[in-house]
Design an enzyme around this catalytic site. Structure first.
Site: not given
Ligand SMILES: NCC(=O)CCC(=O)O
Ligand SMILES: [Mg+2]
Length: 337
Positions: A205, A215, A229, A245, A260, A286, A325
């Site tokens: 991630k 968010r 982050k 990872e 992601k 998103s 989505y």
């Molecule tokens: N843990 C789930 C997400 O952070 C989703 C992020 C996104 O759809 O932008």
């Molecule tokens: Mg890890």
């Protein structure tokens, strides 16, 4: 004027097979089906509540009663899994995010209701603290340095995952990027007898700006403010690190791994699939959704065509499934075809 003829031509005319629909169908290497889709849904407390997410046109936050209609459509369309993302009331947010561990919190209640009504529909829940914390971080910050404390966060996440498992969730998906959380959660699940609970690890991630609209959707943007982050999510510059990872998460007990964001990271999806040959997923996040929607709304892109092409790109890169989505739109389109 001399014409240079490549040696393989005309023996190899690549356009021969592209000439007609039958031969294009015959040679197609990848296919998108409803079974490739995981549908992320934002859930709210209350009844008969429905709110549009401004930065994600077509996406709503819904209360648990209305969630049942969404689940019903997923089942009808053959979407195998629904992923839950809670919008937590500001009054329940704390510095430590303890509400995440509440066995009667919004997520466990939604899981119970879904499994009662739709036992055959897979349910996935996110394991992370950001919807529950006053600072919008995924873990517990050290009060003086602000550094997210790894082990204390993992302890909290493990309690969160157990509350979700007790509610009957099928898949827990730790999205926090703490070290060692997969192993700790796996051990706790086994010890408590939850031997069937699958873990989908958000293994790679990245610290991405493409999460912006999410968010807004869960209401953590204002809490996070200008903070980042970067001390736990990955640097977008790296992909060897993603393989480490993934290797660690598999060794610790992950059943499935995820990359992601999605479209800007398809090279990582491909490397992970080639290296490990395990169930591999990608999250079309998103911001990716918002970009395509916004361009389509402006008439600059053909909505359905770019939606389907983006899914095909995930499949071609080696993803076994995609959190998107667009899932309902894609499945409806596949069914109508
Ligand atoms: N843990 C789930 C997400 O952070 C989703 C992020 C996104 O759809 O932008
Ligand atoms: Mg890890």
């Amino acid at each position: 004027m001399t014409i240079i003829t490549p040696v393989a031509f005309p023996a190899a005319r690549m356009r021969r097979m592209r000439r007609d629909p039958f031969s294009r169908n015959l040679m197609r290497e990848n296919v998108v089906t409803a079974h490739d889709l995981i549908y992320p849904v934002f859930i709210l407390d209350g009844t008969n509540q429905r709110q549009q997410v401004a930065s994600m046109p077509g996406v709503e936050r819904v209360s648990v009663d209305l969630l049942m209609k969404v689940a019903e459509e997923c089942v009808a369309l053959g979407i195998p899994v629904l992923a839950l993302f809670p919008v937590i009331d500001q009054s329940l947010k704390t510095y430590d995010g303890i509400e995440a561990t509440n066995p009667n919190g919004l997520v466990p209640r939604a899981v119970r209701e879904l499994k009662r009504n739709f036992p055959e529909l897979g349910i996935l829940t996110d394991v992370a603290l950001d919807p529950y914390t006053t600072h919008g971080q995924d873990g517990l910050p050290d009060e003086t340095t602000g550094y997210i404390m790894n082990e204390r966060t993992v302890a909290m996440l493990t309690r969160q995952a157990l509350a979700q498992a007790e509610a009957g969730v099928d898949v827990v998906a730790p999205s926090d990027m703490m070290d060692g959380r997969i192993g700790t959660i796996r051990t706790a699940l086994e010890q408590q007898g939850f031997i069937h609970t699958r873990i989908m690890a958000y293994s790679a991630k990245y610290a991405s700006a493409f999460y912006g609209p999410f968010r807004d959707a869960v209401g953590s943007a204002a809490n996070l403010g200008k903070a980042d982050k970067n001390t736990y999510q990955m640097d977008p510059a790296n992909s060897n690190e993603a393989l480490r990872e993934v290797a660690l998460d598999l060794a610790e007990g992950a059943d499935m791994v995820m990359v992601k964001p999605g479209m800007p990271y398809l090279d990582v999806v491909r490397r992970v699939k080639d290296e490990f040959k395990v169930p591999t997923y990608a999250y079309q996040v998103s911001g990716e959704y918002a970009m395509l929607k916004a361009a389509a709304q402006n008439g600059w892109l053909d909505h359905d065509k770019v939606m389907m092409e983006s899914m095909m790109a995930f499949k071609r890169a080696g993803a076994d499934g995609v959190l998107t989505y667009f899932a309902l739109d894609i499945a409806r389109k596949l069914k109508a075809a």
